[in-house]
Scaffold this motif. Structure first.
Motif, PDB file in Angstrom:
ATOM      1  N   SER A 154       0.800  -1.346  -0.033  1.00 15.72           N
ATOM      2  CA  SER A 154       0.009  -0.051  -0.416  1.00 15.72           C
ATOM      3  C   SER A 154       0.864   1.155   0.183  1.00 15.72           C
ATOM      4  CB  SER A 154      -0.860   0.012   1.030  1.00 15.72           C
ATOM      5  OG  SER A 154      -0.198   0.146   2.385  1.00 15.72           O
ATOM      6  N   ALA A 155       0.151   2.280  -0.302  1.00 16.63           N
ATOM      7  CA  ALA A 155       0.989   3.651  -0.257  1.00 16.63           C
ATOM      8  C   ALA A 155       1.364   4.171   0.957  1.00 16.63           C
ATOM      9  CB  ALA A 155       0.597   4.668  -1.410  1.00 16.63           C
ATOM     10  N   SER A 156       2.011   3.422   1.695  1.00 19.75           N
ATOM     11  CA  SER A 156       2.362   4.198   3.202  1.00 19.75           C
ATOM     12  C   SER A 156       3.849   3.775   3.464  1.00 19.75           C
ATOM     13  CB  SER A 156       1.387   3.608   4.079  1.00 19.75           C
ATOM     14  OG  SER A 156       1.368   2.376   4.297  1.00 19.75           O
ATOM     15  N   ARG A 157       4.806   3.858   2.479  1.00 20.70           N
ATOM     16  CA  ARG A 157       6.148   3.563   2.943  1.00 20.70           C
ATOM     17  C   ARG A 157       6.985   4.256   1.596  1.00 20.70           C
ATOM     18  NH1 ARG A 157       6.912  -2.414   2.723  1.00 20.70           N
ATOM     19  NH2 ARG A 157       6.985  -2.091   4.937  1.00 20.70           N
ATOM     20  N   VAL A 158       7.997   4.620   1.936  1.00 19.07           N
ATOM     21  CA  VAL A 158       8.997   5.242   0.628  1.00 19.07           C
ATOM     22  C   VAL A 158       9.976   4.095   0.499  1.00 19.07           C
ATOM     23  CG1 VAL A 158      10.780   6.792   0.350  1.00 19.07           C
ATOM     24  CG2 VAL A 158       8.795   7.643   1.655  1.00 19.07           C
ATOM     25  N   PHE A 197      18.721  16.816  -5.994  1.00 17.65           N
ATOM     26  CA  PHE A 197      19.012  17.287  -4.530  1.00 17.65           C
ATOM     27  C   PHE A 197      20.426  17.573  -4.025  1.00 17.65           C
ATOM     28  CE2 PHE A 197      15.026  14.435  -3.954  1.00 17.65           C
ATOM     29  CZ  PHE A 197      14.317  15.359  -3.021  1.00 17.65           C
ATOM     30  N   HIS A 198      21.293  17.274  -5.029  1.00 14.46           N
ATOM     31  CA  HIS A 198      22.599  17.690  -4.932  1.00 14.46           C
ATOM     32  C   HIS A 198      22.902  19.124  -5.088  1.00 14.46           C
ATOM     33  CE1 HIS A 198      24.989  13.863  -4.892  1.00 14.46           C
ATOM     34  NE2 HIS A 198      24.544  13.333  -5.848  1.00 14.46           N
ATOM     35  N   PRO A 199      23.721  19.692  -4.118  1.00 19.37           N
ATOM     36  CA  PRO A 199      24.344  21.056  -4.360  1.00 19.37           C
ATOM     37  C   PRO A 199      24.937  21.203  -5.541  1.00 19.37           C
ATOM     38  CG  PRO A 199      25.223  20.246  -2.280  1.00 19.37           C
ATOM     39  CD  PRO A 199      24.422  19.105  -2.839  1.00 19.37           C
ATOM     40  N   PRO A 200      25.136  22.518  -6.114  1.00 22.10           N
ATOM     41  CA  PRO A 200      26.157  22.614  -7.279  1.00 22.10           C
ATOM     42  C   PRO A 200      27.337  22.216  -7.230  1.00 22.10           C
ATOM     43  CG  PRO A 200      24.487  24.498  -6.861  1.00 22.10           C
ATOM     44  CD  PRO A 200      24.114  23.574  -5.705  1.00 22.10           C
ATOM     45  N   ALA A 246      18.657  15.965   2.650  1.00 21.09           N
ATOM     46  CA  ALA A 246      17.704  16.486   1.790  1.00 21.09           C
ATOM     47  C   ALA A 246      16.874  15.453   1.467  1.00 21.09           C
ATOM     48  CB  ALA A 246      18.030  17.490   0.640  1.00 21.09           C
ATOM     49  N   ILE A 247      17.330  14.247   1.033  1.00 17.47           N
ATOM     50  CA  ILE A 247      16.485  13.208   0.646  1.00 17.47           C
ATOM     51  C   ILE A 247      15.714  12.598   1.813  1.00 17.47           C
ATOM     52  CG2 ILE A 247      16.645  10.841  -0.149  1.00 17.47           C
ATOM     53  CD1 ILE A 247      19.313  11.700  -1.744  1.00 17.47           C
ATOM     54  N   GLY A 248      16.464  12.557   2.994  1.00 18.26           N
ATOM     55  CA  GLY A 248      15.727  12.323   4.252  1.00 18.26           C
ATOM     56  C   GLY A 248      14.516  13.164   4.538  1.00 18.26           C
ATOM     57  N   ASP A 249      14.725  14.214   4.324  1.00 20.53           N
ATOM     58  CA  ASP A 249      13.495  15.131   4.563  1.00 20.53           C
ATOM     59  C   ASP A 249      12.419  14.945   3.650  1.00 20.53           C
ATOM     60  OD1 ASP A 249      15.071  16.432   6.504  1.00 20.53           O
ATOM     61  OD2 ASP A 249      15.464  18.225   5.341  1.00 20.53           O
ATOM     62  N   TRP A 250      12.586  14.829   2.219  1.00 18.47           N
ATOM     63  CA  TRP A 250      11.564  14.520   1.334  1.00 18.47           C
ATOM     64  C   TRP A 250      11.074  13.057   1.626  1.00 18.47           C
ATOM     65  CZ3 TRP A 250      10.307  10.295  -1.723  1.00 18.47           C
ATOM     66  CH2 TRP A 250       9.409  10.725  -2.899  1.00 18.47           C
ATOM     67  N   ALA A 251      11.746  12.045   2.041  1.00 15.73           N
ATOM     68  CA  ALA A 251      11.230  10.827   2.454  1.00 15.73           C
ATOM     69  C   ALA A 251      10.272  11.074   3.686  1.00 15.73           C
ATOM     70  CB  ALA A 251      12.320   9.671   3.016  1.00 15.73           C
ATOM     71  N   GLU A 252      10.693  11.953   4.668  1.00 15.76           N
ATOM     72  CA  GLU A 252       9.924  12.010   5.698  1.00 15.76           C
ATOM     73  C   GLU A 252       8.478  12.797   5.474  1.00 15.76           C
ATOM     74  OE1 GLU A 252      10.575  14.027  10.204  1.00 15.76           O
ATOM     75  OE2 GLU A 252      11.451  14.895   8.396  1.00 15.76           O
ATOM     76  N   ARG A 253       8.586  13.808   4.649  1.00 17.66           N
ATOM     77  CA  ARG A 253       7.518  14.477   4.148  1.00 17.66           C
ATOM     78  C   ARG A 253       6.281  13.561   3.165  1.00 17.66           C
ATOM     79  NH1 ARG A 253      11.163  18.104   2.543  1.00 17.66           N
ATOM     80  NH2 ARG A 253      10.834  17.627   0.278  1.00 17.66           N
ATOM     81  N   HIS A 254       7.105  12.290   2.551  1.00 13.23           N
ATOM     82  CA  HIS A 254       6.328  11.601   1.639  1.00 13.23           C
ATOM     83  C   HIS A 254       5.937  10.159   2.406  1.00 13.23           C
ATOM     84  CE1 HIS A 254       7.375  14.746  -1.009  1.00 13.23           C
ATOM     85  NE2 HIS A 254       6.213  14.368  -1.725  1.00 13.23           N
ATOM     86  N   ALA A 255       6.094  10.351   3.873  1.00 17.04           N
ATOM     87  CA  ALA A 255       5.994   8.866   4.392  1.00 17.04           C
ATOM     88  C   ALA A 255       4.648   8.055   4.246  1.00 17.04           C
ATOM     89  CB  ALA A 255       6.184   9.347   6.123  1.00 17.04           C
ATOM     90  N   ARG A 292      21.164   7.147   7.979  1.00 17.54           N
ATOM     91  CA  ARG A 292      21.087   8.628   8.028  1.00 17.54           C
ATOM     92  C   ARG A 292      19.718   8.778   7.327  1.00 17.54           C
ATOM     93  NH1 ARG A 292      25.375  12.806   8.106  1.00 17.54           N
ATOM     94  NH2 ARG A 292      24.057  14.740   8.134  1.00 17.54           N
ATOM     95  N   LEU A 293      19.339   7.947   6.441  1.00 17.58           N
ATOM     96  CA  LEU A 293      18.073   8.129   5.796  1.00 17.58           C
ATOM     97  C   LEU A 293      16.898   7.832   6.653  1.00 17.58           C
ATOM     98  CD1 LEU A 293      19.177   7.269   2.033  1.00 17.58           C
ATOM     99  CD2 LEU A 293      18.447   9.536   2.716  1.00 17.58           C
ATOM    100  N   ARG A 294      17.291   6.346   7.156  1.00 20.08           N
ATOM    101  CA  ARG A 294      16.264   5.833   8.111  1.00 20.08           C
ATOM    102  C   ARG A 294      15.821   6.777   9.332  1.00 20.08           C
ATOM    103  NH1 ARG A 294      18.270   0.980   6.189  1.00 20.08           N
ATOM    104  NH2 ARG A 294      20.097   0.979   7.721  1.00 20.08           N
ATOM    105  N   ALA A 295      16.981   7.577   9.694  1.00 25.18           N
ATOM    106  CA  ALA A 295      16.824   8.496  10.976  1.00 25.18           C
ATOM    107  C   ALA A 295      15.655   9.289  10.781  1.00 25.18           C
ATOM    108  CB  ALA A 295      18.058   9.251  11.243  1.00 25.18           C
ATOM    109  N   ALA A 296      15.559   9.885   9.459  1.00 27.83           N
ATOM    110  CA  ALA A 296      14.163  10.857   9.069  1.00 27.83           C
ATOM    111  C   ALA A 296      13.020  10.021   8.616  1.00 27.83           C
ATOM    112  CB  ALA A 296      14.906  11.687   7.682  1.00 27.83           C
ATOM    113  N   ALA A 297      13.153   8.841   8.060  1.00 28.46           N
ATOM    114  CA  ALA A 297      12.093   8.142   7.580  1.00 28.46           C
ATOM    115  C   ALA A 297      12.427   6.717   7.932  1.00 28.46           C
ATOM    116  CB  ALA A 297      11.675   8.405   6.197  1.00 28.46           C
ATOM    117  N   PRO A 298      12.148   6.229   9.330  1.00 31.50           N
ATOM    118  CA  PRO A 298      12.566   4.675   9.700  1.00 31.50           C
ATOM    119  C   PRO A 298      11.848   3.619   8.933  1.00 31.50           C
ATOM    120  CG  PRO A 298      11.580   6.126  11.629  1.00 31.50           C
ATOM    121  CD  PRO A 298      11.348   6.830  10.365  1.00 31.50           C
TER     122      PRO A 298
END
Length: 168
Positions: free
Chosen positions: A2-6, A38-41, A64-73, A90-96
């Protein structure tokens, strides 16, 4: 699923993360994000020049990717190399509840695909550094490996099969 995970479509450059990620997101009916956006220049300039990124370069990008994942949990797919366990942590810290779909395949095939790419900042000369950095998924990580030796639509279908159902 279902659409409840990234889902993070991961792997070295040239494995088809973007192509498979877009197809998978379309099949799941969820948003897709390309981690390269999401990469800086400074990171793009460094890679374009043929210099591998180090952990300090990757930190703000991963955040930044973790923030996106958290917003799209509630559901999403993002492509991201996620080469090291520490990066995935590090990514899982934002979106477990992240699920890592590791695209793998023979180095020769991936090198051919990478060499054939046009209009991308990542030179094929950096493939060896990506392999040197790569740490495969560990048994305690939510994820699965899928070989890239098939066509993209077949890979996306295989990805759907390995995604575990969510518990209620």
């Amino acid at each position: 699923m279902s659409a409840s995970r990234v889902v993070v479509v991961m792997g070295v450059a040239g494995t088809g993360k973007t192509t498979v990620g877009r197809l998978l997101a379309a099949e799941l009916g969820v948003p897709y994000a390309e981690a390269d956006a999401f990469h800086p220049p400074a990171n793009i300039a460094k890679m374009t020049a043929g210099t591998p990124l180090d952990d300090a370069d990757r930190a703000p990008w991963l955040d930044a990717i973790g923030d996106w994942a958290e917003r799209h949990a509630s559901g999403g797919v993002v492509s991201c190399s996620a080469l090291k366990r520490a990066y995935r942590d590090r990514l899982r810290a934002a979106a477990p509840e992240l699920f890592f779909l590791h695209l793998t395949g023979p180095r020769g095939l991936i090198a051919e695909r990478l060499a054939a790419r046009r209009d991308h900042f990542m030179p094929s000369a950096l493939l060896d550094s990506q392999y040197a950095t790569l740490e495969r998924l560990e048994p305690d990580e939510q994820g699965a490996e899928v070989s890239v030796e098939a066509e993209p639509h077949t890979l996306a279908a295989a990805a759907l099969e390995v995604l575990p159902p969510l518990s209620a």
